[in-house]
Scaffold this motif. Structure first.
Motif, mmCIF file in Angstrom:
data_model
loop_
_atom_site.group_PDB
_atom_site.id
_atom_site.type_symbol
_atom_site.label_atom_id
_atom_site.label_comp_id
_atom_site.label_asym_id
_atom_site.label_seq_id
_atom_site.Cartn_x
_atom_site.Cartn_y
_atom_site.Cartn_z
ATOM 1 N N HIS A 16 0.852 -1.181 0.000
ATOM 2 C CA HIS A 16 0.000 0.000 0.000
ATOM 3 C C HIS A 16 0.894 1.239 0.000
ATOM 4 C CE1 HIS A 16 -3.506 -2.531 1.158
ATOM 5 N NE2 HIS A 16 -2.542 -3.256 1.694
ATOM 6 N N PRO A 17 0.876 2.024 -1.078
ATOM 7 C CA PRO A 17 1.734 3.220 -1.135
ATOM 8 C C PRO A 17 1.280 4.279 -0.147
ATOM 9 C CG PRO A 17 0.263 3.154 -3.026
ATOM 10 C CD PRO A 17 0.092 1.851 -2.311
ATOM 11 N N VAL A 18 2.242 5.019 0.384
ATOM 12 C CA VAL A 18 1.972 6.130 1.288
ATOM 13 C C VAL A 18 3.078 7.152 1.068
ATOM 14 C CG1 VAL A 18 3.291 5.128 3.211
ATOM 15 C CG2 VAL A 18 1.427 6.733 3.694
ATOM 16 N N ASN A 19 2.814 8.407 1.373
ATOM 17 C CA ASN A 19 3.831 9.444 1.190
ATOM 18 C C ASN A 19 5.123 9.045 1.891
ATOM 19 O OD1 ASN A 19 2.163 11.080 -0.286
ATOM 20 N ND2 ASN A 19 1.481 12.310 1.459
ATOM 21 N N GLY A 20 6.225 8.998 1.132
ATOM 22 C CA GLY A 20 7.519 8.667 1.707
ATOM 23 C C GLY A 20 7.852 7.193 1.692
ATOM 24 N N GLY A 21 6.958 6.346 1.140
ATOM 25 C CA GLY A 21 7.256 4.913 1.125
ATOM 26 C C GLY A 21 6.013 4.077 0.929
ATOM 27 N N GLY A 22 5.828 3.088 1.779
ATOM 28 C CA GLY A 22 4.677 2.201 1.650
ATOM 29 C C GLY A 22 4.511 1.350 2.891
ATOM 30 N N VAL A 23 3.385 0.659 2.945
ATOM 31 C CA VAL A 23 3.086 -0.258 4.036
ATOM 32 C C VAL A 23 2.794 -1.626 3.439
ATOM 33 C CG1 VAL A 23 1.401 -0.849 5.836
ATOM 34 C CG2 VAL A 23 2.254 1.487 5.652
ATOM 35 N N VAL A 24 3.398 -2.651 4.024
ATOM 36 C CA VAL A 24 3.161 -4.037 3.626
ATOM 37 C C VAL A 24 2.281 -4.692 4.671
ATOM 38 C CG1 VAL A 24 4.236 -6.304 3.305
ATOM 39 C CG2 VAL A 24 5.288 -4.264 2.304
ATOM 40 N N TYR A 25 1.202 -5.337 4.206
ATOM 41 C CA TYR A 25 0.335 -6.085 5.110
ATOM 42 C C TYR A 25 0.498 -7.572 4.828
ATOM 43 C CZ TYR A 25 -3.880 -8.038 7.251
ATOM 44 O OH TYR A 25 -4.753 -8.788 7.993
ATOM 45 N N HIS A 26 0.959 -8.320 5.833
ATOM 46 C CA HIS A 26 1.114 -9.769 5.738
ATOM 47 C C HIS A 26 -0.214 -10.388 6.150
ATOM 48 C CE1 HIS A 26 2.648 -13.788 6.088
ATOM 49 N NE2 HIS A 26 3.903 -13.418 5.875
ATOM 50 N N ARG A 27 -0.955 -10.891 5.148
ATOM 51 C CA ARG A 27 -2.313 -11.364 5.413
ATOM 52 C C ARG A 27 -2.352 -12.554 6.357
ATOM 53 N NH1 ARG A 27 -2.692 -10.436 -0.272
ATOM 54 N NH2 ARG A 27 -2.180 -12.641 -0.576
ATOM 55 N N LYS A 28 -1.464 -13.529 6.143
ATOM 56 C CA LYS A 28 -1.514 -14.748 6.959
ATOM 57 C C LYS A 28 -1.095 -14.476 8.393
ATOM 58 C CE LYS A 28 -0.250 -18.701 5.304
ATOM 59 N NZ LYS A 28 0.558 -19.776 4.697
ATOM 60 N N ALA A 29 -0.063 -13.647 8.560
ATOM 61 C CA ALA A 29 0.419 -13.343 9.913
ATOM 62 C C ALA A 29 -0.354 -12.203 10.557
ATOM 63 C CB ALA A 29 1.906 -12.999 9.878
ATOM 64 N N ARG A 30 -1.125 -11.454 9.759
ATOM 65 C CA ARG A 30 -1.859 -10.277 10.230
ATOM 66 C C ARG A 30 -0.901 -9.309 10.926
ATOM 67 N NH1 ARG A 30 -5.236 -14.054 12.438
ATOM 68 N NH2 ARG A 30 -5.262 -13.069 14.483
ATOM 69 N N ARG A 31 0.126 -8.889 10.155
ATOM 70 C CA ARG A 31 1.117 -7.939 10.648
ATOM 71 C C ARG A 31 1.309 -6.847 9.608
ATOM 72 N NH1 ARG A 31 5.110 -10.049 14.096
ATOM 73 N NH2 ARG A 31 6.156 -8.050 13.829
ATOM 74 N N LEU A 32 1.650 -5.651 10.093
ATOM 75 C CA LEU A 32 1.856 -4.483 9.239
ATOM 76 C C LEU A 32 3.298 -4.007 9.354
ATOM 77 C CD1 LEU A 32 -1.431 -2.813 10.366
ATOM 78 C CD2 LEU A 32 -0.944 -3.259 7.961
ATOM 79 N N PHE A 33 3.897 -3.629 8.220
ATOM 80 C CA PHE A 33 5.287 -3.176 8.198
ATOM 81 C C PHE A 33 5.383 -1.918 7.330
ATOM 82 C CE2 PHE A 33 5.158 -7.741 8.649
ATOM 83 C CZ PHE A 33 6.045 -8.010 9.675
ATOM 84 N N ALA A 34 6.058 -0.900 7.810
ATOM 85 C CA ALA A 34 6.272 0.324 7.036
ATOM 86 C C ALA A 34 7.631 0.251 6.334
ATOM 87 C CB ALA A 34 6.211 1.548 7.944
ATOM 88 N N LEU A 35 7.667 0.702 5.091
ATOM 89 C CA LEU A 35 8.898 0.748 4.297
ATOM 90 C C LEU A 35 9.171 2.185 3.887
ATOM 91 C CD1 LEU A 35 8.237 -2.224 1.811
ATOM 92 C CD2 LEU A 35 9.312 -2.336 4.076
ATOM 93 N N ASN A 36 10.451 2.600 3.981
ATOM 94 C CA ASN A 36 10.790 3.932 3.490
ATOM 95 C C ASN A 36 10.792 3.929 1.962
ATOM 96 O OD1 ASN A 36 13.269 2.870 2.632
ATOM 97 N ND2 ASN A 36 14.346 3.561 4.467
ATOM 98 N N ASP A 37 11.065 5.079 1.366
ATOM 99 C CA ASP A 37 10.926 5.182 -0.087
ATOM 100 C C ASP A 37 11.869 4.250 -0.841
ATOM 101 O OD1 ASP A 37 13.117 6.634 0.733
ATOM 102 O OD2 ASP A 37 12.611 8.456 -0.391
ATOM 103 N N ALA A 38 13.101 4.106 -0.353
ATOM 104 C CA ALA A 38 14.047 3.224 -1.036
ATOM 105 C C ALA A 38 13.629 1.765 -0.903
ATOM 106 C CB ALA A 38 15.456 3.426 -0.473
ATOM 107 N N ALA A 39 13.208 1.352 0.309
ATOM 108 C CA ALA A 39 12.780 -0.028 0.516
ATOM 109 C C ALA A 39 11.523 -0.331 -0.299
ATOM 110 C CB ALA A 39 12.540 -0.286 2.004
#
Length: 378
Positions: A16-39
């Motif tokens: 999921h894109p967001v200003n400055g990077g993005g967020v990854v949602y792991h559906r099976k684990a139900r966990r959220l992770f933020a990534l900076n623009d390079a990642a």
């Protein structure tokens, strides 16, 4: 990570894109992770089938960095993705349902988190539990959502829930045991909520989330702010719903013994409150009424109370703040979907983030009130 591992990871996640990077949602684990623009750039490149060597070239051209830096960024991103890929997948719990015949009519009803909790216990035990839940007592009516029975033994109490023993505690520990029950058994039943380690307060019409792990001063802040007219909602856990409203877990602030004298300056009534043992420490529950309705939060503060060289509030980068906030997410429930991630990011885009570094809680309160006053003009 090999190509097959990346393919599996991309199947199990959404980006999921967001200003400055993005967020990854792991559906099976139900966990959220933020990534900076390079990642985020590397993630999307790998998802599209590019190899690391090609991504290093792309990073150099896109971000204007030299090859060494680009190679470092790709390596770090892949290392971070391995952490996402290796995250433990929690089994989906089956929600227990109690039969009407099991519940019975005895006990006292409490209403919290949209659920009715019936506790069947002795008079003295119920009196102690009222220091935690007393403000939520309701007249008994119908079948409760959850029922527990607390039996008194010679030196201990047993908490029976859904035909099992939830916990065994000495009498001075039974109230913290019920606090644990609320967090472990009632919060997960609230559908479509994210739960965070955070205190929730409201200054006028402005909700403020104080996000931090235990021991960071959230309860102290909650106590001093409530004494100054702020509306108290929670000191330990806050829940974000799909409509972008925030609710606190409406339990009173838990004050540790080494902080009694400080809190008594603002709340003299603490002197007369009974003491309990919580995780091996003496504590009291401050008799402050919690509000249970939803608050509109537009300010998140990460407190660092203690000896501080530079006191005050400092605005921080939104994506770095989101990364920090997601690290404090303690529960993603069943029923949370990709559309809920979108809702979370809609809330994030209109939220401002600050770090708080103040040694004196009264100074913190003044700085926070100035912040809320300025926020009305944003």
């Amino acid at each position: 990570m090999g190509a097959s591992e990346f393919r599996r990871l991309f199947r199990e996640t959404t980006f999921h894109p967001v200003n400055g990077g993005g967020v990854v949602y792991h559906r099976k684990a139900r966990r959220l992770f933020a990534l900076n623009d390079a990642a985020a750039f590397v993630w999307l490149g790998l998802r599209d089938g590019k190899v690391p060597a090609a991504l290093i070239v792309d990073l150099r051209e896109t971000f204007g960095v030299d090859g060494t830096v680009a190679e470092l960024w790709v390596g770090q991103a892949i290392s971070d993705f391995k952490v996402i890929g290796d995250v433990a997948v929690s089994p989906s719990p089956e929600w227990p349902h109690q039969d009407k015949a099991e519940v019975g009519a005895r006990g006292v009803d409490y209403q919290l988190l949209g659920q009715t909790l019936r506790i069947d216990a002795g008079v003295s035990t119920l009196k102690s539990i009222d220091s935690l839940l007393g403000g939520m007592r309701r007249q008994n009516s119908g079948t409760p959502d959850i029922a527990v029975e607390i039996t008194d033994e010679v030196d201990t109490c047993q908490v029976h829930f859904h035909q099992n023993v939830f916990g065994i505690a000495t009498r001075d520990r039974i109230v913290p045991e019920m606090e644990r029950f609320v967090y472990e058994e009632m919060v997960p039943r609230v559908r479509h909520f994210l739960a965070f380690h955070a205190a929730l307060m409201q200054c006028g019409d402005i909700g403020v989330l104080f996000a931090a792990p235990s021991g960071s001063g959230k309860s102290t802040l909650s106590a001093v702010l409530s004494s100054r007219g702020w509306r108290y909602r929670s000191d330990e856990m806050a829940l974000l719903d799909r409509e972008l409203g925030w609710r606190g877990v409406p339990l009173p602030p838990c004050i540790k013994s080494d902080n009694y004298s400080r809190i008594e300056k603002w709340h003299p009534s603490l002197r007369d409150v009974s003491e309990h043992i919580r995780y091996g420490r003496k504590v009291k529950y401050l008799p402050v009424q919690a509000e249970g309705n939803a608050a509109d939060v537009t300010i998140v503060v990460f407190p660092r109370l203690g000896e501080a060289e530079a006191a005050g509030l400092t605005a921080i980068d939104p994506l770095a703040a989101l990364t920090q906030l997601l690290s404090l997410c303690v529960y993603v429930p069943l029923g949370f979907t990709e559309s809920d991630v979108t809702r979370l990011l809609l809330w994030h885009e209109r939220t401002r983030y600050f770090e708080l570094a103040v040694a004196d809680p009264s100074e913190a309160a003044v700085a926070l009130e100035d912040l809320c006053m300025n926020a009305r003009g944003w």
